[in-house]
Motif scaffolding. Sequence first.
Motif, PDB file in Angstrom:
ATOM      1  N   GLU A  69       0.843  -1.213   0.000  1.00  0.00           N
ATOM      2  CA  GLU A  69       0.000   0.000   0.000  1.00  0.00           C
ATOM      3  C   GLU A  69       0.873   1.256   0.000  1.00  0.00           C
ATOM      4  O   GLU A  69       0.615   2.208  -0.745  1.00  0.00           O
ATOM      5  CB  GLU A  69      -0.911  -0.001   1.229  1.00  0.00           C
ATOM      6  N   ASN A  70       1.926   1.268   0.831  1.00  0.00           N
ATOM      7  CA  ASN A  70       2.799   2.443   0.904  1.00  0.00           C
ATOM      8  C   ASN A  70       3.449   2.741  -0.442  1.00  0.00           C
ATOM      9  O   ASN A  70       3.534   3.898  -0.864  1.00  0.00           O
ATOM     10  CB  ASN A  70       3.902   2.213   1.948  1.00  0.00           C
ATOM     11  N   ALA A 154       4.399  -3.717  -6.597  1.00  0.00           N
ATOM     12  CA  ALA A 154       3.502  -3.582  -5.443  1.00  0.00           C
ATOM     13  C   ALA A 154       2.072  -3.287  -5.889  1.00  0.00           C
ATOM     14  O   ALA A 154       1.109  -3.800  -5.305  1.00  0.00           O
ATOM     15  CB  ALA A 154       4.004  -2.479  -4.511  1.00  0.00           C
ATOM     16  N   ALA A 155       1.930  -2.476  -6.942  1.00  0.00           N
ATOM     17  CA  ALA A 155       0.590  -2.157  -7.448  1.00  0.00           C
ATOM     18  C   ALA A 155      -0.121  -3.419  -7.908  1.00  0.00           C
ATOM     19  O   ALA A 155      -1.291  -3.661  -7.574  1.00  0.00           O
ATOM     20  CB  ALA A 155       0.688  -1.150  -8.586  1.00  0.00           C
ATOM     21  N   TYR A 156       0.597  -4.267  -8.657  1.00  0.00           N
ATOM     22  CA  TYR A 156      -0.020  -5.492  -9.167  1.00  0.00           C
ATOM     23  C   TYR A 156      -0.335  -6.460  -8.029  1.00  0.00           C
ATOM     24  O   TYR A 156      -1.395  -7.096  -8.011  1.00  0.00           O
ATOM     25  CB  TYR A 156       0.888  -6.144 -10.213  1.00  0.00           C
ATOM     26  N   GLY A 205       4.643 -11.533 -10.229  1.00  0.00           N
ATOM     27  CA  GLY A 205       3.567 -10.666  -9.748  1.00  0.00           C
ATOM     28  C   GLY A 205       2.448 -10.535 -10.756  1.00  0.00           C
ATOM     29  O   GLY A 205       1.256 -10.570 -10.407  1.00  0.00           O
ATOM     30  N   MET A 206       2.802 -10.400 -12.033  1.00  0.00           N
ATOM     31  CA  MET A 206       1.772 -10.303 -13.079  1.00  0.00           C
ATOM     32  C   MET A 206       1.032 -11.629 -13.236  1.00  0.00           C
ATOM     33  O   MET A 206      -0.170 -11.639 -13.494  1.00  0.00           O
ATOM     34  CB  MET A 206       2.394  -9.844 -14.390  1.00  0.00           C
ATOM     35  N   ALA A 207       1.760 -12.734 -13.042  1.00  0.00           N
ATOM     36  CA  ALA A 207       1.106 -14.050 -13.098  1.00  0.00           C
ATOM     37  C   ALA A 207       0.117 -14.202 -11.945  1.00  0.00           C
ATOM     38  O   ALA A 207      -0.990 -14.737 -12.120  1.00  0.00           O
ATOM     39  CB  ALA A 207       2.153 -15.160 -13.046  1.00  0.00           C
ATOM     40  N   LEU A 208       0.503 -13.717 -10.763  1.00  0.00           N
ATOM     41  CA  LEU A 208      -0.385 -13.774  -9.594  1.00  0.00           C
ATOM     42  C   LEU A 208      -1.666 -12.984  -9.849  1.00  0.00           C
ATOM     43  O   LEU A 208      -2.774 -13.453  -9.560  1.00  0.00           O
ATOM     44  CB  LEU A 208       0.352 -13.214  -8.366  1.00  0.00           C
ATOM     45  N   LEU A 209      -1.517 -11.796 -10.420  1.00  0.00           N
ATOM     46  CA  LEU A 209      -2.691 -10.964 -10.689  1.00  0.00           C
ATOM     47  C   LEU A 209      -3.548 -11.569 -11.801  1.00  0.00           C
ATOM     48  O   LEU A 209      -4.783 -11.530 -11.729  1.00  0.00           O
ATOM     49  CB  LEU A 209      -2.258  -9.542 -11.052  1.00  0.00           C
TER      50      LEU A 209
END
Length: 544
Positions: A69-70, A154-156, A205-209
Motif C-alpha cells: 500500500e505504501n 507492489a501495485a499489481y 507478480g503479473m502471473a499472480l494478478l
Amino acid sequence: MENKMFCFQCQETAGCKGCTQVGVCGKKPEVALMQDLLIYVTKGLSAVTTRLRAEGKPVSRDVNHRVTENLFITITNANFDREAIVAAVETTMRCRDELLAELTDREGLPAAALWQDSRENFDSKARTVGVLSTENEDIRSLRELITYGLKGLAAYVKHANALQQENEEIDAFLQSALARLLDDTQTAEQLTALTLETGKFGVDGMALLDTANTTAYGNPEVTTVDLGVRQNPGILISGHDLRDLEMLLEQTEGTGVDVYTHGEMLPAHYYPKFKHYKHFAGNYGNAWWKQKEEFEAFNGPVLLTTNCLVPPKDSYKARVFTTGAVGFPGCPHIEVKADGTKDFSPIIEMAKKCQAPKELEKGQIVGGFAHEQVFAVADKVVEAVKSGAIKKFVVMAGCDGRMKSREYYAEFAKALPKDTVILTAGCAKYKYIKMNLGDIGGIPRVLDAGQCNDSYSLALIALKLKEVFGLDDVNKLPIVYNIAWYEQKAVIVLLALLHLGVKNIHLGPTLPAFLSPNVAKVLVENFGIGGITTVESDIKTMIG
C-alpha cells in the motif's frame, strides 16, 4: 526552511531531468517530501521484516499489505493528500516498532529501521532521505530503477491481494529488495543483478494478478464495448481495481444508476463475470490525461480506484471520490471496512441527483484478446504468419500521456504496413484503438489484451508462438517492441520483459531521466534498449 523537491520517476518529468519546483503531475513539494519519507520508513520496516524472516519468524499478511500500500501511494498521480501520507508514515513507524520488539538481534540494522521523531520534524528528515541523498550517479540510478520497479510490482500485488491471492515469496523479495537499497556497500554490479531479479518477480507478480482476475471473473472474451451514453444518471469508474468495480456494480444494481468505465478500467468489459450486469453501460472517454474535460462532461460522480488522477478542477472536485491508495485534499475518500468491503452509497446517492452523462462520441471498441483468446486461434495466427498474410506483430503496450510527442504512436500505428498486427495493453491503446485499421483474414489488426498489468498476456502469447514455431529464442519471432511508458507500472513491465530475454525494445517518447549515462549504456549493450526517432525511420528499422 523552504520546501524543496526532486522527482524524476515518470516520463513527463520537467525537461526530462527532474521536477524541482512542483511536479508536472501537479504534486506539490510538501507532498513530494512526505512521499520520500514514506519510502524511507517503508524501507526501514522492510529491513525489520527481512531480519525477522532470517530468524525464522513469520511476517503477517497485514504487514505485507502495509508495504505494498505504501509503495502504491507514492506512484505517479495516485495520492496528493499530504495528511493521508503523514498518517501512513506514522502507521508504518508504529508497525515497524512492534516488529522490532520481536527481533532477537538488532545488530547492524540500518538507520531507517530505528529512526524516531514527531510529525513536526518530518519535513526536515524528508529533505535528507530523498533521491539526491545518494551521491554516486550510477548507484542512484540503479537504486531508483529498482525502486520504481518495486512500486509497479507492489501495485499489481495489491490488486491480487484484493482478490484473496497472496504470495509470500513475492512479498519477502519485495521487502528484502527495499532493505538492500539502504545498504551503502552494494556495488553497481550487485544492484544490476537485483534489477534483473526484480524483473523475475515482476513476471511472478503479473502471473499472480492474472490468476486472481481470471479466477474471480473468468478469462477475458472478445467483446464489443459501447462508447455512447444512455439516458440514466451514471457513475464513472477509473483506475485499475476490478474488485472495486465489482462492489460498485453489486451496489448499483436496481438503483437506476448506470456504471461506465474510464481509462484503464475499459478492459473490465472483457470479463464474463461483469457481463450480466445490465447497467454496466460502456466506456466513456479516453486515457487518464483527458479527464479534466471528460469528468466535467460526465455530470455524475467519478470513482478513482488507483492512479492516474489529475488534480481536479473546483467545478467537479466534489464529484470525485477516491479510494485505496488514491487521495486528493477536498475529495471524499471511501475507506475499506474490516471485512474488505466498501460502502459506495454516498456515490450512488449523489449519482441519483445528477443528469445523465453528456455524450462525447458514438461507436464501439473491440477488445479482449488476452492469452486464452489468442491461444484459441493460435492455429489461424500461425497459418497467417506462414502464408505471409501477417509479416510482423508489433507490441505497442504501455501508457498514454499528454505530451504532443505522443502523437507519434497514433501516426506510427496508421503508417504500419497492412500485413502487421498490433498487440497492445495499457492505456497506450487510446492513441489508435478507435481507428479503423481493418483485419487480416478475420484477425483484427489491433489486439487489445487489457490493462497495463495484462502485458503478461502479451508475454505469454510470445512464448506460445515461440513454442508453436519450434524456436529456441523469443527474439527470433516476427515480433518487435515499440513501447510507450509513463509511470512505474511500465517500469516493472520493462524489467519483466528483460528477465524473459526480450531484446531490442524501443522505449519512448523519451528514455527515463533516472537512467544515468552508464546505466543506459549497460541496457543498450546487453539488451538493445533504444529510443524512438521519426515514424518513417522507425518503421524502416523495426519492420524493414
